[in-house]
Design a protein around this motif. Structure first.
Motif, short mmCIF file in Angstrom:
data_model
loop_
_atom_site.label_atom_id
_atom_site.label_comp_id
_atom_site.label_asym_id
_atom_site.label_seq_id
_atom_site.Cartn_x
_atom_site.Cartn_y
_atom_site.Cartn_z
N LEU A 121 0.83 -1.20 0.00
CA LEU A 121 0.00 0.00 0.00
C LEU A 121 0.86 1.25 0.00
O LEU A 121 0.59 2.21 -0.73
CB LEU A 121 -0.93 0.00 1.22
CG LEU A 121 -1.90 1.18 1.34
CD1 LEU A 121 -2.84 1.19 0.13
CD2 LEU A 121 -2.70 1.09 2.64
N ALA B 91 1.11 4.07 -2.97
CA ALA B 91 0.88 5.50 -2.71
C ALA B 91 2.08 6.32 -3.17
O ALA B 91 1.92 7.40 -3.76
CB ALA B 91 0.62 5.72 -1.23
N LEU C 285 1.96 9.22 -6.08
CA LEU C 285 2.33 10.61 -5.81
C LEU C 285 3.47 11.07 -6.71
O LEU C 285 3.43 12.17 -7.26
CB LEU C 285 2.73 10.76 -4.33
CG LEU C 285 1.59 10.63 -3.32
CD1 LEU C 285 2.13 10.66 -1.90
CD2 LEU C 285 0.57 11.75 -3.51
N THR D 156 -0.68 1.62 -11.24
CA THR D 156 -1.18 1.62 -9.86
C THR D 156 -2.67 1.89 -9.81
O THR D 156 -3.42 1.20 -9.09
CB THR D 156 -0.43 2.68 -9.03
OG1 THR D 156 0.98 2.42 -9.08
CG2 THR D 156 -0.88 2.66 -7.59
#
Length: 240
Positions: free
Chosen positions: A156, A160, A164, A210
């Motif tokens: 996870l 992330a 980003l 993703t």
């Protein structure tokens, strides 16, 4: 078995991705390396298609639910994009296929550039569609028979971080301008730095991968919950 998996599912796609990223560095490598890397990419793509020929044979077999239809549609988009890139590559070639009696076209040259940027997005989506199977296979080969809470947290956090950085790199490289068939005078300054260029494009590649993986995972869980609720309701009706 392990060697075959690593070759077809890890090493080959990784090499194809490396060649794709190198092909984007046209203003650093110049034309000849660009065409050589592109030719190598399409050669590996042909081998990849042959290795997965069973998928094509099974297209007319079995039933199509919404998820399978979406998967086939997205793969069709990838194949169409790669076909456009291949055809335009041959037509505008100045080195590898320069001897072919094909007239050059400035319009096809522009289409080639736009298609090359879209290939990054659609191949990222392609990886996202197969991410769950690839991750599970890799974990099994590494000796992890089940995903622990710690591994889930790591995955996870990695997802992330990729998302980003992908968003930041999207802005840095002006990817949206390139994807919408608009022109930009902003080019990467290879005299200042080289490595960050590939890092940014890798992050851009990982962004759709993703997002696709997350959306498909949510869809699968939602489908399982709906199926469980329907079975539960059926049991209640039979026992009432």
């Amino acid at each position: 078995m392990v060697q075959s998996f690593l070759l077809q599912r890890v090493m080959l796609p990784s090499l194809m991705l490396a060649l794709l990223l190198l092909s984007l560095a046209y203003w650093w490598l110049d034309n000849v390396p660009h065409e050589v890397f592109g030719t190598g990419l399409f050669a590996l793509l042909c081998w990849h298609i042959y290795a997965n020929r069973t998928w094509f044979k099974n297209l007319t077999r079995g039933k199509y639910d919404a998820m399978r239809a979406v998967r086939v549609f997205l793969h069709a988009g990838l194949m169409a994009n790669m076909l456009v890139l291949l055809v335009t590559s041959v037509v505008i070639s100045k080195s590898v296929f320069a001897g072919l009696p094909i007239p050059d076209s400035v319009y096809l040259r522009e289409i080639h550039w736009f298609a090359s940027y879209w290939v990054i997005i659609v191949t990222g989506i392609h990886v996202g569609l197969h991410w769950e199977r690839l991750r599970t296979s890799l974990l099994n080969h590494l000796g992890f028979r089940q995903t622990t809470p710690a591994l889930r947290f790591v995955f996870l956090a990695m997802g992330a971080a990729f998302a980003l950085q992908g968003l930041a790199s999207f802005e840095t490289l002006g990817v949206w301008t390139k994807l919408t068939f608009n022109y930009s005078l902003d080019f990467w300054d290879f005299t200042a730095s080289v490595t960050p260029f590939f890092g940014h494009w890798l992050a851009v590649f990982m962004l759709p991968a993703t997002i696709t993986h997350m959306l498909m995972a949510i869809w699968r869980r939602s489908g399982r919950r709906t199926s469980t609720s329907v079975r539960g309701a059926s049991v209640d009706q039979e026992t009432s």
